[in-house]
Write a protein that holds these residues in place. Sequence first.
Motif, PDB file in Angstrom:
ATOM      1  N   ILE A 183       0.851  -1.200   0.000  1.00  0.00           N
ATOM      2  CA  ILE A 183       0.000   0.000   0.000  1.00  0.00           C
ATOM      3  C   ILE A 183       0.882   1.244   0.000  1.00  0.00           C
ATOM      4  N   GLU A 184       1.911   1.236   0.830  1.00  0.00           N
ATOM      5  CA  GLU A 184       2.811   2.404   0.904  1.00  0.00           C
ATOM      6  C   GLU A 184       3.501   2.675  -0.442  1.00  0.00           C
ATOM      7  N   ARG A 185       3.822   1.610  -1.150  1.00  0.00           N
ATOM      8  CA  ARG A 185       4.465   1.774  -2.465  1.00  0.00           C
ATOM      9  C   ARG A 185       3.464   2.178  -3.555  1.00  0.00           C
ATOM     10  N   GLY A 186       2.171   2.119  -3.222  1.00  0.00           N
ATOM     11  CA  GLY A 186       1.146   2.438  -4.224  1.00  0.00           C
ATOM     12  C   GLY A 186       0.842   1.278  -5.149  1.00  0.00           C
ATOM     13  N   ASP A 187       1.278   0.072  -4.762  1.00  0.00           N
ATOM     14  CA  ASP A 187       1.083  -1.101  -5.615  1.00  0.00           C
ATOM     15  C   ASP A 187      -0.191  -1.870  -5.294  1.00  0.00           C
ATOM     16  N   LEU A 188      -0.859  -1.500  -4.207  1.00  0.00           N
ATOM     17  CA  LEU A 188      -1.992  -2.306  -3.744  1.00  0.00           C
ATOM     18  C   LEU A 188      -3.126  -1.413  -3.255  1.00  0.00           C
ATOM     19  N   GLY A 189      -4.342  -1.750  -3.679  1.00  0.00           N
ATOM     20  CA  GLY A 189      -5.534  -1.101  -3.157  1.00  0.00           C
ATOM     21  C   GLY A 189      -6.217  -2.044  -2.176  1.00  0.00           C
ATOM     22  N   LEU A 190      -6.587  -1.527  -1.007  1.00  0.00           N
ATOM     23  CA  LEU A 190      -7.307  -2.322  -0.001  1.00  0.00           C
ATOM     24  C   LEU A 190      -8.704  -1.737   0.125  1.00  0.00           C
ATOM     25  N   TYR A 191      -9.700  -2.479  -0.318  1.00  0.00           N
ATOM     26  CA  TYR A 191     -11.077  -1.993  -0.345  1.00  0.00           C
ATOM     27  C   TYR A 191     -11.983  -2.849   0.528  1.00  0.00           C
TER      28      TYR A 191
END
Length: 209
Positions: A183-191
């Motif tokens: 998430i910090e790297r912007g590679d993952l969305g948590l919905y």
Amino acid sequence: MFGQSWEEAVSSESNPRIAKSLQELWLGHKRFRAQRPQAQSYSESELQHIAENQQPLAAIVACSDSRVAPEILFDQPLGGIFASRVPGNVASDSAKWMLDIAVTELKVPLVLVLGHTGCLAIGQLLAGRVSSAGGTLRFDVQKAVHRARLGGAEGLFDRAVVENVRLTMENLRRDSFAVQRAIERGDLGLYGGYYQMDLGEVRLLGNGG
Ligand SMILES: [Zn+2]
């Protein structure tokens, strides 16, 4: 009623992989709702291909409930969804392990925590049923129910479902190093998602990123 539309979620994502994953889930869900699912059958060569490759578009933490199978709700074939299903869609050790594999090994761009109306795990705690089943995971659901109670009696069950999704998102982010870093790297969305069973509709509850 609450949450964020699929369109808003897709257009608000700056990472195209996350946006595409949301879009694919949404399109699949629209096929499910329109009673036009893709035919899912597999030739020997397709099975061979799937056996050697997997690039799931999302990892989903859903309830064990027989009515909330994510592959059906999002009309996805074998290889489409990496899933963990546990009563009350809680952040279990197995869900965290599943996410570690999905995020680290398979570079899945999207995690969806999916709650649903009429969840029996939440219903048990709302009814004050005492049991040792579930161990400490039961306390997580209890905590979500408590948060919902603070908002009063109106719509309590549905608000408890929403709080429970949010709590699972918080716990996954806190406890899973792989999820946190991605998430910090912007590679993952948590919905978060909320499935209203009688309408057959999944709405998004925003992201925890
Ligand atoms: Zn449930």
